[in-house]
Design a protein around this motif. Structure first.
Motif, PDB file in Angstrom:
ATOM      1  N   ALA A 188       0.816  -1.213   0.000  1.00 51.50           N
ATOM      2  CA  ALA A 188       0.000   0.000   0.000  1.00 51.50           C
ATOM      3  C   ALA A 188       0.852   1.267   0.000  1.00 51.50           C
ATOM      4  CB  ALA A 188      -0.931  -0.013   1.209  1.00 51.50           C
ATOM      5  N   ALA A 200      -4.406   2.026  -3.150  1.00 51.62           N
ATOM      6  CA  ALA A 200      -3.908   2.130  -1.768  1.00 51.62           C
ATOM      7  C   ALA A 200      -5.060   2.131  -0.776  1.00 51.62           C
ATOM      8  CB  ALA A 200      -3.076   3.400  -1.618  1.00 51.62           C
ATOM      9  N   GLU A 202       0.691   4.313  -2.692  1.00 48.41           N
ATOM     10  CA  GLU A 202       0.433   5.688  -2.255  1.00 48.41           C
ATOM     11  C   GLU A 202       1.547   6.627  -2.727  1.00 48.41           C
ATOM     12  OE1 GLU A 202       0.052   8.161   1.944  1.00 48.41           O
ATOM     13  OE2 GLU A 202      -0.603   6.058   1.862  1.00 48.41           O
TER      14      GLU A 202
END
Length: 279
Positions: free
Chosen positions: A44, A70, A48
Motif C-alpha cells: 500500500a 492504496a 500511495e
C-alpha cells in the motif's frame, strides 16, 4: 504484506528517493516510484507514493488509480481529499463536489477536513462560482487565531478567492494574515501582497553585475578620453618636427643660393678677364 529483507531494503531506498525529490524534482521522484512499483506493487505504501509522484507530475488519471488501490488495501479515508482533487485535475469538478459531501469526509481528521474544504472551494472556482467558493472557505478554522499547519494555505485560498471576486481590500487583509501564519513559506502570500502594493523586487546580484559592467564602461571611456587629450600633444610634436624640417630646408636653400651667387660672381670675373686679354 511483508517482503524479503533484501527486496524490502531496495523498495525502501526507492521510496526514500521519492520523498526526497518530489518537491524539487517531481520527474525524478516519479522515476523512482515506478521502480518501487515494479518491485512491490502489492504494498500500500508503494501505491500511495506512486500516486503522489504521479500527482506531482499532473498525471491525474494515474494518480487517482494508485490512490484508489492504496485505499482498497488499507481501508483508510486519508487520501479522500487528494482523490477529489484528482477529479478536478481531470476536469470533473462536479465529481469533486460530490466527494466533498460524501460520508467519508466525516471520518477525516481536522487537517483532512480543511483539505477537503480547499478542494471543494477550488471546484467551485473551476465552475466560475466565486461567491460559493468564498462561502465554502468561511469556517471556524479560518476565523481561528490559532496557527495550525493548514492555517496559511486556508487564509491564502480565501484571499485569492476574494481577489478574484474583485474584493481587493478584503483580499489584502487576508494576504497579510496568510503571511503572518506562513512560517515555512508554504505559499507565495508575501509576493502577492507586494504585487498588490506595487512593490517590485530586484535581484541584488543583477544590480552588482550591472554596476560592475558600468564601471568597466566608464573606465574604458576614461581611457579613450585620456587618449584624445594626449593626441593634441602628439600633433604639437609633429608640427615642431615639421617646423624643424622647414627650417632645415630653408637653410639648405639659402646655402644653395649663396653658392649659386658665388658661381655667378666667379663667372663674371672670368669673362671680364678674358675680355681684357683680348684687348
Amino acid at each position: 504484506m511483508s517482503l524479503p529483507k533484501g527486496l524490502a531494503e531496495d523498495v525502501s531506498k526507492n521510496l526514500v528517493m521519492v520523498a526526497r525529490l518530489i518537491d524539487e524534482d517531481p520527474e525524478g521522484a516519479y522515476a523512482y516510484s515506478k521502480i518501487a512499483l515494479r518491485l512491490a506493487s502489492r504494498v500500500a505504501a508503494v501505491r500511495e507514493a506512486a500516486g503522489f509522484a504521479a500527482y506531482a507530475n499532473q498525471k491525474y488519471s494515474e494518480a487517482l488509480a494508485e490512490f484508489r488501490a492504496a485505499r482498497r488495501m488499507t481501508g483508510s479515508v486519508d487520501l479522500w481529499p487528494v482523490m477529489a482533487d484528482c477529479e478536478r485535475g481531470l476536469g470533473r469538478p462536479e465529481k469533486a463536489l460530490d466527494m466533498a459531501g460524501a460520508p467519508e469526509v466525516h471520518k477525516l481528521d481536522k487537517a483532512g477536513q480543511v483539505e477537503m474544504r480547499l478542494v471543494a472551494a477550488g471546484a467551485r472556482r473551476d465552475m466560475d462560482q466565486l461567491d460559493a467558493a468564498i462561502v465554502t472557505l468561511q469556517s471556524p478554522e479560518l476565523a481561528s487565531n490559532t496557527v495550525q499547519p493548514w492555517t496559511a494555505r486556508l487564509r491564502y485560498a480565501y484571499a485569492d478567492a476574494l481577489l478574484a471576486a474583485g474584493r481587493e481590500d478584503e483580499a489584502r487583509e487576508w494576504f497579510v494574515k496568510a503571511v503572518e501564519s506562513d512560517k515555512d513559506d508554504s505559499t507565495d502570500a508575501s509576493d502577492r501582497l507586494a504585487a498588490m502594493d506595487g512593490v517590485e523586487f530586484v535581484d541584488a546580484f543583477d544590480e552588482d553585475e550591472d554596476a560592475s559592467d558600468t564601471v568597466g564602461v566608464i573606465d574604458a571611456e576614461t581611457e579613450v578620453d585620456d587618449e584624445v587629450e594626449a593626441e593634441p600633444q602628439d600633433d604639437v610634436s609633429v608640427v615642431d618636427e615639421l617646423d624643424d624640417e622647414d627650417e632645415d630646408v630653408d637653410d639648405e636653400v639659402e646655402v644653395e643660393a649663396a653658392a649659386e651667387g658665388k658661381e655667378d660672381v666667379v663667372t663674371d670675373d672670368v669673362l671680364l678677364k678674358e675680355d681684357d686679354d683680348k684687348n
